[in-house]
Write a protein that holds these residues in place. Structure first.
Motif, PDB file in Angstrom:
ATOM      1  N   ALA A 137      58.242  57.644  71.349  1.00 52.76           N
ATOM      2  CA  ALA A 137      59.701  57.772  71.220  1.00 52.76           C
ATOM      3  C   ALA A 137      60.339  57.196  72.480  1.00 52.76           C
ATOM      4  N   ALA A 138      59.826  57.587  73.645  1.00 56.88           N
ATOM      5  CA  ALA A 138      60.413  57.144  74.921  1.00 56.88           C
ATOM      6  C   ALA A 138      60.382  55.624  75.053  1.00 56.88           C
ATOM      7  N   LEU A 139      59.326  54.990  74.532  1.00 54.70           N
ATOM      8  CA  LEU A 139      59.202  53.530  74.664  1.00 54.70           C
ATOM      9  C   LEU A 139      60.213  52.787  73.792  1.00 54.70           C
ATOM     10  N   ALA A 140      60.808  53.483  72.824  1.00 55.17           N
ATOM     11  CA  ALA A 140      61.891  52.872  72.031  1.00 55.17           C
ATOM     12  C   ALA A 140      63.248  53.310  72.582  1.00 55.17           C
ATOM     13  N   LEU A 141      63.322  54.528  73.103  1.00 55.27           N
ATOM     14  CA  LEU A 141      64.594  55.051  73.627  1.00 55.27           C
ATOM     15  C   LEU A 141      65.010  54.318  74.905  1.00 55.27           C
ATOM     16  N   MET A 142      64.057  53.990  75.757  1.00 53.81           N
ATOM     17  CA  MET A 142      64.407  53.350  77.036  1.00 53.81           C
ATOM     18  C   MET A 142      65.095  51.996  76.828  1.00 53.81           C
ATOM     19  N   LEU A 175      72.401  55.899  80.075  1.00 55.10           N
ATOM     20  CA  LEU A 175      71.640  56.666  79.079  1.00 55.10           C
ATOM     21  C   LEU A 175      70.714  57.586  79.854  1.00 55.10           C
ATOM     22  N   THR A 176      70.830  58.897  79.603  1.00 54.14           N
ATOM     23  CA  THR A 176      69.966  59.871  80.276  1.00 54.14           C
ATOM     24  C   THR A 176      68.974  60.449  79.267  1.00 54.14           C
ATOM     25  N   LEU A 177      67.684  60.310  79.599  1.00 55.64           N
ATOM     26  CA  LEU A 177      66.630  60.860  78.721  1.00 55.64           C
ATOM     27  C   LEU A 177      66.010  62.064  79.415  1.00 55.64           C
ATOM     28  N   THR A 178      65.987  63.199  78.724  1.00 55.86           N
ATOM     29  CA  THR A 178      65.316  64.388  79.278  1.00 55.86           C
ATOM     30  C   THR A 178      64.013  64.600  78.495  1.00 55.86           C
ATOM     31  N   ASN A 179      63.141  65.498  79.024  1.00 57.92           N
ATOM     32  CA  ASN A 179      61.821  65.727  78.420  1.00 57.92           C
ATOM     33  C   ASN A 179      61.029  64.422  78.314  1.00 57.92           C
ATOM     34  N   ALA A 180      61.243  63.521  79.274  1.00 56.01           N
ATOM     35  CA  ALA A 180      60.524  62.231  79.252  1.00 56.01           C
ATOM     36  C   ALA A 180      59.075  62.463  79.706  1.00 56.01           C
ATOM     37  N   PRO A 181      58.095  61.792  79.072  1.00 56.42           N
ATOM     38  CA  PRO A 181      56.699  61.966  79.486  1.00 56.42           C
ATOM     39  C   PRO A 181      56.417  61.194  80.769  1.00 56.42           C
ATOM     40  N   ARG A 182      55.440  61.691  81.575  1.00 59.40           N
ATOM     41  CA  ARG A 182      55.062  61.005  82.827  1.00 59.40           C
ATOM     42  C   ARG A 182      53.782  60.218  82.555  1.00 59.40           C
ATOM     43  N   LEU A 183      53.915  58.955  82.190  1.00 56.39           N
ATOM     44  CA  LEU A 183      52.760  58.159  81.747  1.00 56.39           C
ATOM     45  C   LEU A 183      52.842  56.754  82.340  1.00 56.39           C
ATOM     46  N   SER A 184      51.694  56.085  82.386  1.00 56.06           N
ATOM     47  CA  SER A 184      51.727  54.727  82.948  1.00 56.06           C
ATOM     48  C   SER A 184      52.503  53.772  82.032  1.00 56.06           C
ATOM     49  N   ASP A 185      52.483  54.011  80.720  1.00 54.91           N
ATOM     50  CA  ASP A 185      53.277  53.134  79.838  1.00 54.91           C
ATOM     51  C   ASP A 185      54.779  53.251  80.139  1.00 54.91           C
ATOM     52  N   ILE A 186      55.205  54.427  80.553  1.00 59.04           N
ATOM     53  CA  ILE A 186      56.632  54.599  80.881  1.00 59.04           C
ATOM     54  C   ILE A 186      56.944  53.819  82.162  1.00 59.04           C
ATOM     55  N   LYS A 187      56.001  53.830  83.098  1.00 56.16           N
ATOM     56  CA  LYS A 187      56.177  53.040  84.333  1.00 56.16           C
ATOM     57  C   LYS A 187      56.255  51.545  83.992  1.00 56.16           C
ATOM     58  N   THR A 188      55.429  51.113  83.045  1.00 56.42           N
ATOM     59  CA  THR A 188      55.439  49.693  82.655  1.00 56.42           C
ATOM     60  C   THR A 188      56.782  49.326  82.013  1.00 56.42           C
ATOM     61  N   MET A 189      57.282  50.188  81.146  1.00 50.56           N
ATOM     62  CA  MET A 189      58.597  49.925  80.515  1.00 50.56           C
ATOM     63  C   MET A 189      59.694  49.918  81.594  1.00 50.56           C
ATOM     64  N   THR A 190      59.578  50.823  82.560  1.00 49.21           N
ATOM     65  CA  THR A 190      60.553  50.871  83.661  1.00 49.21           C
ATOM     66  C   THR A 190      60.547  49.546  84.423  1.00 49.21           C
ATOM     67  N   GLN A 191      59.335  49.054  84.734  1.00 44.97           N
ATOM     68  CA  GLN A 191      59.204  47.767  85.444  1.00 44.97           C
ATOM     69  C   GLN A 191      59.867  46.647  84.635  1.00 44.97           C
ATOM     70  N   LEU A 192      59.609  46.640  83.336  1.00 42.42           N
ATOM     71  CA  LEU A 192      60.164  45.576  82.486  1.00 42.42           C
ATOM     72  C   LEU A 192      61.696  45.624  82.510  1.00 42.42           C
ATOM     73  N   LEU A 193      62.247  46.824  82.306  1.00 42.87           N
ATOM     74  CA  LEU A 193      63.712  46.949  82.268  1.00 42.87           C
ATOM     75  C   LEU A 193      64.323  46.591  83.626  1.00 42.87           C
ATOM     76  N   GLN A 194      63.651  47.013  84.698  1.00 42.98           N
ATOM     77  CA  GLN A 194      64.159  46.657  86.036  1.00 42.98           C
ATOM     78  C   GLN A 194      64.128  45.146  86.242  1.00 42.98           C
ATOM     79  N   SER A 195      63.133  44.465  85.630  1.00 43.62           N
ATOM     80  CA  SER A 195      63.055  42.990  85.787  1.00 43.62           C
ATOM     81  C   SER A 195      64.228  42.316  85.066  1.00 43.62           C
ATOM     82  N   LEU A 196      64.889  43.048  84.171  1.00 47.81           N
ATOM     83  CA  LEU A 196      66.063  42.511  83.468  1.00 47.81           C
ATOM     84  C   LEU A 196      67.350  42.889  84.202  1.00 47.81           C
ATOM     85  N   GLY A 197      67.226  43.720  85.232  1.00 49.63           N
ATOM     86  CA  GLY A 197      68.399  44.148  85.994  1.00 49.63           C
ATOM     87  C   GLY A 197      68.839  45.561  85.672  1.00 49.63           C
ATOM     88  N   VAL A 198      68.103  46.250  84.833  1.00 46.52           N
ATOM     89  CA  VAL A 198      68.473  47.626  84.479  1.00 46.52           C
ATOM     90  C   VAL A 198      68.166  48.533  85.674  1.00 46.52           C
TER      91      VAL A 198
END
Ligand code: EPZ
Length: 421
Positions: A24-29, A39-62
């Motif tokens: 769910a988090a990988l589509a919500l982000m 956009l604020t997401l609560t109950n987010a899981p602490r996983l390496s895939d979430i870190k990867t999505m974070t890196q990707l979004l940050q590379s777009l300027g998010v």
């Protein structure tokens, strides 16, 4: 590279907290890309895939701000700097392709690397592409990247899906929220993660009807606003931990567990001789007898038996009483855990998409290797029931989808530890 060492034979007792859903988090982000408001997401899981999505979004300027040790993520795409999702990140995680729909919808352009195949299958994106093209996008494949433009923005359209693809439904659903006119997705995926995404988009101001059914109708709006959304419980992590007491004996309460997320899975557990009861805080699981019974399993799109629990179920059936037939209908190569389980003494015969499991009395601990996220989990679970010690290597697969699996299992009595090799 870390490994997990499990010593079998200790019954489990206690409570395991289930986290927010990775899928769910990988589509919500990426949904943050649809609005310039946070956009604020609560109950987010602490996983390496979430870190990867974070890196990707940050590379777009998010801007991504992580709080409460990663359980709260605040995302803002107010100051975007790029609409290109680079191969180096996308190849690590297929879900990176979920930026395609939102980028097209709000920025009318996107360059997204094709993810390439992964261990469980080719995993093409033809349904994503044809759906977005039906909405007016021009998409061309050049040097491994999808180059997409939507001159004048996307238009609402009727989008029939040949297959109820989760990712394609998510990309098209997000894109449709800002398209001009109405979009109807036919044969849409019905997974709980789709329902969760639709609810989040609605709280951002989207006009959506029918999520959770095979037909989703979206009336495009001019812009979306801010929202705060709790990530739905992870039904796959839930099902994984529900199996732990079935392997090892004892009784475990999975906090946050909800029956409606995993009905098909619970039906099979019941047939296998496992009691699942609802408590005020979650689901209580206990094997009825000393040995589970063999059951047949066929993976289907939701609400059928989830492919992401097939490996874990196969591992459990390796020591069930009788012969089980497992059919994997979603991915073309998702039995790679079988050879590893056979090394532990399982009796499994794989023919294409069908695996025949003849239950044996006991598995024996061995060194085994994980090949994908859910296969890794099945091997750790098998170690709980095996005689002696099991060493599961390449644990980075596990860390993609399970928060500190060794901590959660040792808290209910498992003899399990993580070692660096
Ligand atoms: C999502 O992947 C999940 N990942 C997967 O979980 C899950 O196994 C899968 O749905 C099925 O439930 C996330 O949500 C991040 P699909 P997705 O599109 O969206 C074919 C895990 O372990 N297909 O429903 O990629 C495809 O090849 C992961 O957490 C096309 O042919 O799944 C596959 O055979 C693994 N063309 C089948 O559909 C397309 O355009 C299912 O794919 C898209 C898909």
């Amino acid at each position: 590279m870390d490994s997990i060492v499990v010593k079998g034979g200790t019954p489990l007792n206690g409570k395991i907290q289930i986290a927010g859903a990775k899928n769910a988090a990988l589509a919500l982000m990426p949904a943050t890309l649809l609005s310039e408001e946070p956009l604020t997401l609560t109950n987010a899981p602490r996983l390496s895939d979430i870190k990867t999505m974070t890196q990707l979004l940050q590379s777009l300027g998010v801007e991504v701000t992580s709080m409460q040790n990663g359980k709260v993520q605040v995302l803002s795409s107010h100051d975007m700097t790029s609409t290109t999702a680079d191969y180096e990140i996308v190849r690590k995680m297929r879900a990176s392709n979920l930026v395609l729909g939102p980028l097209l919808a709000r920025h009318h352009q996107a360059v997204v690397s094709l993810p390439g195949g992964c261990a469980i299958g080719a995993r093409p994106m033809d349904l994503h592409v044809s759906g977005l093209e039906a909405m007016g996008a021009q998409i061309e494949l050049k040097d491994g990247y999808l180059h997409a433009v939507a001159k004048g923005g996307l238009k609402g359209a009727r989008v029939p899906l040949r297959f109820a693809s989760v990712g394609a439904t998510e990309n098209i659903l997000m894109a449709a929220t800002l398209a001009k006119g109405t979009t109807v997705i036919e044969n849409a995926a019905r997974e709980p993660e789709i329902v969760d995404l639709a609810r989040c988009l609605r709280s951002m101001g989207a006009q959506i009807d029918g999520e959770g059914t095979s037909t989703i109708t979206i009336d495009g709006v001019d812009r979306l606003g801010a929202a705060t959304h709790p990530v739905v419980t992870d039904r796959i992590e839930l099902g994984t931990y529900m199996l732990a007491p079935v392997f090892a004996g004892g009784e475990v309460e999975c906090l946050g567990g909800r029956l409606d997320l995993i009905e098909a899975f619970v039906e099979k557990l019941d047939a296998a001789g496992v009691d699942v009861s609802e408590t005020p805080d979650g689901l209580l699981v206990k094997r009825r007898n000393d040995r589970a019974r063999a059951v047949d399993v066929t993976t289907e799109v939701f609400p059928g038996f989830p492919t992401d629990l097939q490996a874990q179920m196969m591992a459990m059936l390796c020591t069930a009483d009788g012969t089980s037939i497992l059919e994997e209908k979603i991915f073309e190569n998702r039995f790679m855990h079988a050879p590893e389980l056979i090394r532990m003494g399982a009796n499994i015969e794989v023919q294409g998409g069908t695996a025949t499991v003849n239950g044996v009395e006991r598995l024996k601990g061995a060194r085994v290797m994980a090949t994908d996220l859910r296969a890794s989990a099945s091997l750790v679970l098998a170690g709980l029931a095996a005689e002696g010690e099991t060493v599961v290597s390449r644990v980075y697969h596990l860390d993609r989808g399970y928060e500190h699996i060794e901590e959660k299992l040792s808290a209910v009595g498992a003899q399990i530890e993580r070692v660096s090799e």
